[in-house]
Structures are given as C-alpha cells and as structure tokens.
Design an enzyme around this catalytic site. Structure first.
Site, short mmCIF file in Angstrom:
data_model
loop_
_atom_site.label_atom_id
_atom_site.label_comp_id
_atom_site.label_asym_id
_atom_site.label_seq_id
_atom_site.Cartn_x
_atom_site.Cartn_y
_atom_site.Cartn_z
N GLY A 288 0.79 -1.23 0.00
CA GLY A 288 0.00 0.00 0.00
C GLY A 288 0.82 1.28 0.00
O GLY A 288 0.27 2.37 -0.09
N HIS A 289 2.14 1.19 0.10
CA HIS A 289 2.99 2.39 0.25
C HIS A 289 4.21 2.31 -0.65
O HIS A 289 5.30 2.06 -0.14
CB HIS A 289 3.42 2.52 1.71
N PHE A 290 4.23 2.46 -1.76
CA PHE A 290 3.16 2.69 -2.72
C PHE A 290 3.33 1.62 -3.79
O PHE A 290 4.46 1.40 -4.23
CB PHE A 290 3.27 4.08 -3.32
#
EC number: 4.2.1.59
Length: 151
Positions: free
Chosen positions: A48-50
């Site tokens: 999720g990052h990224f």
C-alpha cells in the site's frame, strides 16, 4: 556480527512484521550502536505504500532506529543478561527534530547509527541517524524509557 536476529529477538519483544532490526554490527555500552535492516520488495508495507513506486515509510525508519536504541539501552543496563529481562520493556517517550532526507526503497540496506546524548536511570536520550550507502536518509532525537511491563 555482534547480534544476529535471533539474539535481537531475545532482547526485544517485537516480531514479524514489526521487528525492524536484522543485525547489530557495533555496540559500545552506554555510548552507541550500529545496526541495520535489509529492505526488500517483500515487505508487507509496500502493498500500500506505494504499489507503483514503493517507498519505505519514514515512520518505520524512525521505529527501526528506536528498536536499535532499545537494544543499546537493554545491553547497557543489563549487559549479557539483557535477554533475561522479560519483565522489562522499552517505551518511546518522544521524537524530536525528525527529518527525512532521501526516500528508502526496496533493495536498500538501511543502517541505523545512534549515539547516547544523555542517560539517567532508565531514561535515554539518543541521537539517531539512518543511512543508505553512507548517505544520510533520516535523523531524529529519540527519548525512551526502560520500564516494567506490568505498569
């Protein structure tokens, strides 16, 4: 190698995916520590990052420094018996002067170098810096306390 990940796990309560120190390479009791974490694309945080351009979160760089500082505090206070103090834990008290200078990405070897600025009783003030390829990527002043787990 001073402490491998198995020895670190005897000192710190952190476990996967939140154990952010792979190895301690230098430690001078009550003075300084050098440790590192290898950053791989397999880190869960990169989902999720990224996903398109993975960047290791700065907050985790600071947490890794804090964990290395926890090893330094425990070994300084308890010596070779540091792993026999399950009733104690290191708590973050404050983070000051945090700066993030360069993004940390998969494939980087993130090196933590911390120096004791002040120590009184169970309170530790540490100057922390993180490097990749000897380039400063982050820095902060950390304050921590070694305390009883039950309190």
């Amino acid at each position: 190698m001073l402490y491998d990940v198995q020895k670190i796990k005897e000192i710190l309560p952190h476990r996967f995916p939140f154990l952010l120190v792979d190895r301690v390479t230098a430690l001078t009791s009550e003075e300084s520590i050098e440790a590192y974490k290898n950053i791989t694309i397999n880190e869960e945080v990169f989902q999720g990052h990224f996903p398109i351009k993975p960047v290791y979160p700065g907050v985790l760089v600071i947490e890794g420094m804090a964990q290395a500082g926890g090893v330094l505090a425990f070994v300084s206070m308890f010596g070779e018996e540091a792993s026999n103090h399950d009733e104690k834990i290191v708590y973050f008290m404050s983070i000051d002067k945090a700066k993030f200078r360069v993004p940390v990405t998969p494939g980087d070897k993130l090196v933590y170098r911390l120096n004791v600025l002040k120590h009184k009783g169970s309170i530790w003030i540490l100057e922390g810096r993180a490097y990749v390829d000897d380039k400063l990527v982050a820095e902060a002043e950390l304050k921590a306390m070694v305390a009883d787990k039950e309190k």
